[in-house]
Design an enzyme around this catalytic site. Structure first.
Site, short mmCIF file in Angstrom:
data_model
loop_
_atom_site.label_atom_id
_atom_site.label_comp_id
_atom_site.label_asym_id
_atom_site.label_seq_id
_atom_site.Cartn_x
_atom_site.Cartn_y
_atom_site.Cartn_z
N ASP A 30 -16.24 17.85 -24.34
CA ASP A 30 -14.99 17.86 -25.11
C ASP A 30 -14.71 16.45 -25.63
O ASP A 30 -14.91 15.46 -24.90
CB ASP A 30 -13.83 18.35 -24.25
CG ASP A 30 -12.71 18.96 -25.08
OD1 ASP A 30 -12.08 18.20 -25.85
OD2 ASP A 30 -12.48 20.16 -24.99
N THR A 85 -11.45 28.47 -34.10
CA THR A 85 -11.68 28.87 -35.49
C THR A 85 -10.34 29.34 -36.07
O THR A 85 -10.12 30.54 -36.26
CB THR A 85 -12.72 30.00 -35.60
OG1 THR A 85 -12.34 31.07 -34.72
CG2 THR A 85 -14.09 29.51 -35.20
N LEU A 255 -1.33 52.25 -27.21
CA LEU A 255 -0.48 53.15 -28.02
C LEU A 255 0.99 52.95 -27.71
O LEU A 255 1.82 53.77 -28.09
CB LEU A 255 -0.88 54.61 -27.78
CG LEU A 255 -2.20 55.05 -28.41
CD1 LEU A 255 -2.50 56.51 -28.06
CD2 LEU A 255 -2.19 54.87 -29.93
N ASN A 256 1.34 51.87 -27.01
CA ASN A 256 2.75 51.56 -26.78
C ASN A 256 3.32 50.93 -28.04
O ASN A 256 2.77 49.95 -28.55
CB ASN A 256 2.91 50.58 -25.61
CG ASN A 256 2.65 51.25 -24.28
OD1 ASN A 256 2.73 52.46 -24.15
ND2 ASN A 256 2.33 50.45 -23.28
N GLY A 258 6.34 48.91 -30.20
CA GLY A 258 7.22 47.80 -29.87
C GLY A 258 7.32 46.83 -31.03
O GLY A 258 7.28 47.23 -32.19
N CYS A 265 -6.07 36.12 -31.13
CA CYS A 265 -7.20 36.97 -31.55
C CYS A 265 -6.84 38.02 -32.59
O CYS A 265 -7.34 37.97 -33.72
CB CYS A 265 -7.82 37.65 -30.32
SG CYS A 265 -8.57 36.50 -29.16
N LYS A 325 2.61 37.41 -25.14
CA LYS A 325 2.51 38.46 -24.14
C LYS A 325 2.88 37.84 -22.80
O LYS A 325 3.02 36.63 -22.68
CB LYS A 325 1.09 39.05 -24.09
CG LYS A 325 0.02 38.02 -23.76
CD LYS A 325 -1.36 38.64 -23.63
CE LYS A 325 -1.54 39.30 -22.29
NZ LYS A 325 -2.94 39.74 -22.06
N ARG A 332 0.91 31.54 -29.80
CA ARG A 332 0.26 31.74 -31.09
C ARG A 332 0.52 33.15 -31.62
O ARG A 332 0.26 34.13 -30.94
CB ARG A 332 -1.24 31.48 -30.98
CG ARG A 332 -1.58 30.01 -30.89
CD ARG A 332 -3.06 29.77 -30.68
NE ARG A 332 -3.50 30.14 -29.34
CZ ARG A 332 -4.75 30.00 -28.90
NH1 ARG A 332 -5.68 29.52 -29.71
NH2 ARG A 332 -5.06 30.34 -27.67
#
EC number: 1.1.1.22
Length: 431
Positions: A30, A85, A255-256, A258, A265, A325, A332
Site C-alpha cells: 500500500d 475502481t 425481495l424486501n 424499502g 458495489c 447498511k 458510499r
C-alpha cells in the site's frame, strides 16, 4: 504459497488476512504508510467483523505490509490487484488506480527472475484484464504474458460487514485466466475451502461479477416497484413477497422493499455495466430502470413526510441510520445521502444518529447535528426517517415519546407500531 496483495481496502485487507488464515505467506502493498503501519501492528485499516482478530493472529508471522513493490513481488508467486475502481462522471469506472498498480507491478516483475502471476481482483468491466492490465504489465516489465508471467481475473463476492465469513465460506470461486498455468496457480490458493472453483477466461469472470451484482440490484428495485404499487392498493407487499419467494425459481432474499440499495458495489456495478453496454451501441433499458427506481425511491420518504407535516421548512427531522447498511461504517451511495440533501434543500433542521457511520458522513454534511444516541436525535423532532436496518432501531419504543410530532417514516420495515407502548404516527415507505 506466497501472495502479495496490492491495496488495503475492504477487499485487499480481507483477502490478505484470509489467505494468511488459509496458510499462505502474505505481503500487503500500500502506498499509504499509515495503513502499512496499522497492518504491521495487527490493526485493521477498515472496520470489518473478524478482521482485527485475523490480523492480530497473523501479523509479523505470515502476514506483513510494505510500500515496496520490488520487495513484495520478489518474495511472492502471485500478486493480487485489489485497488479501488470508483465511478467516473459518465457512470463508467475510473481505472487510473488499476493502471498505476499494473505499471508498478510490471516494473517489479521486470526485475524478477522466474514466473509470476498477476491477478485482478478489483471489479472491472469485461475486457479490462486482457486489454488494459495485461498490456501495461507487458510494457513495464519487458516480458511476455503467458510465457514469462501469468494473468488471471478472480472477482470477489463479499458482503461488507460479513466479508471475512464470506471469504472463508464462499458459495462460488471464479478464476478467469489467460492460460492453464495461471488459472491453476490461483485455484490452488483456495484449496482449503469447501467450494468448487469455476474456471473460465478473464472477460467471462469479469462479467460474472457484474451480472451477479446487477441481478441482485434488479431484485431490489423490482421489489421496490412492486411495493410502491402495493401501497397504493392497500396490499401488504411483504406478505406478497413471502409467498412469491417460496418459488424456488425466485427465492425470497433480496425481495424486501424499502429505501433502496447503496454501498460500494451495486450502484457502481450496475452503472458500469450500463456504460459498457452503451459504449458498444446497446441500450440496456432494464438496467437503466433499475438505477432510476433506486434513485427515486429514497425521495419518497421525504414526500411521505411532507404529506403529514404539510411543509418541512424549519421543522426538526431526525434521520436514523447513515451507513448504507447495518454492521458497517460505510456510507458510499447510502440512501441517507439524497434524503439529507433533500431535507436541507427544503430548509429542514436535521439531526442524525448512526452507531458507526457519523464520522464518515460528517465529511459530506458538516451542517447537520450528529447525535450520540437515538433518543438525542429524536428529542424535539417533528418527524423521523428510519434509513438503515440497524437492529437497535427495531427495538426503539419509549424513545419516540421525546418527539414533538411523533411522525415516523420507516424505510426498512423495522418497526412494529402495534407492539409499541409509545403512540406514533407511523408509515412505511411501501406498506
Amino acid at each position: 504459497m506466497k501472495v502479495s496483495i496490492i491495496g488495503s481496502g475492504y477487499v485487499g485487507s480481507v483477502s490478505a488476512a484470509c489467505f494468511a488464515e488459509l496458510g499462505h505467506e502474505v505481503i500487503c502493498i500500500d502506498v499509504d504508510e499509515e495503513k502499512v503501519k496499522m497492518i504491521n501492528a495487527g490493526k485493521a485499516p477498515i472496520w470489518e467483523e473478524g478482521l482485527d482478530g485475523l490480523l492480530q493472529k497473523h501479523s509479523q508471522k505470515t502476514l506483513i505490509a510494505t510500500s515496496d513493490y520490488e520487495y513484495a513481488v520478489a518474495n511472492s508467486d502471485l500478486s493480487f490487484i485489489c485497488v479501488g475502481t470508483p465511478s467516473g462522471e459518465d457512470g463508467g469506472i475510473d481505472l487510473s488506480i488499476v493502471k498505476a498498480a499494473s505499471a508498478s507491478l510490471g516494473a517489479a516483475i521486470g526485475k524478477k527472475e522466474g514466473y509470476h502471476v498477476v491477478v485482478v481482483k478489483s471489479t472491472v468491466v469485461p475486457e479490462t484484464t486482457e486489454k488494459v492490465v495485461l498490456p501495461i504489465v507487458e510494457e513495464f516489465s519487458g516480458k511476455k504474458a503467458g510465457r514469462d508471467f501469468g494473468v488471471a481475473m478472480n472477482p470477489e463476492f463479499l458482503r461488507e460487514g460479513k466479508a471475512v465469513y464470506d471469504f472463508m465460506h464462499p458459495d462460488k470461486i471464479v478464476v478467469g485466466a489467460i492460460d492453464e498455468r495461471s488459472g491453476f496457480a490461483v485455484a490452488e490458493l483456495y484449496r482449503g475451502l469447501d467450494c468448487t472453483v469455476t474456471r473460465t477466461n478473464p472477460r467471462t469472470a469479469e462479467m460474472i461479477k457484474y451480472v451477479n451484482n446487477s441481478f441482485l440490484a434488479t431484485k431490489i428495485s423490482f421489489a421496490n416497484e412492486v411495493g410502491n404499487i402495493c401501497k397504493q392498493l392497500g396490499i401488504d407487499t411483504y406478505e406478497v413477497m413471502d409467498a412469491v419467494g417460496t418459488d424456488f425459481r425466485i427465492e425470497r432474499r433480496f425481495l424486501n422493499c424499502g429505501a433502496g440499495f447503496g454501498g460500494s458495489c451495486f450502484p457502481k456495478d450496475v452503472r458500469a455495466l450500463i456504460g459498457k453496454a452503451k459504449g458498444m451501441g446497446y441500450e440496456p433499458q432494464l438496467l437503466d430502470s433499475v438505477v432510476a427506481v433506486n434513485e427515486r425511491q429514497p425521495l419518497r420518504m421525504v414526500e411521505l413526510l411532507q404529506r403529514k407535516l404539510g411543509h418541512i421548512n424549519g421543522k426538526r427531522i431526525a434521520v436514523l441510520g447513515l451507513a448504507f447498511k447495518n454492521d458497517t461504517d460505510d456510507i458510499r451511495e447510502s440512501r441517507s445521502i439524497p434524503v439529507i440533501a433533500e431535507l436541507l434543500r427544503l430548509e429542514a433542521i436535521v439531526t442524525a444518529y448512526d452507531p458507526m457511520a457519523a464520522g464518515n458522513m460528517k465529511r459530506i454534511f458538516g451542517n447537520i447535528t450528529y447525535c450520540s444516541t437515538s433518543s438525542e436525535a429524536l428529542s424535539g423532532a417533528d418527524g423521523c426517517l428510519v434509513m438503515t436496518e440497524w437492529e437497535e432501531f427495531g427495538k426503539l419504543d419509549r424513545e419516540f415519546e421525546g418527539m414533538k410530532e411523533k411522525i415516523v417514516i420507516d424505510g426498512r420495515h423495522l418497526l412494529k407500531p402495534e407492539k409499541l407502548t409509545a403512540r406514533i404516527d407511523y408509515e412505511g415507505i411501501c406498506w
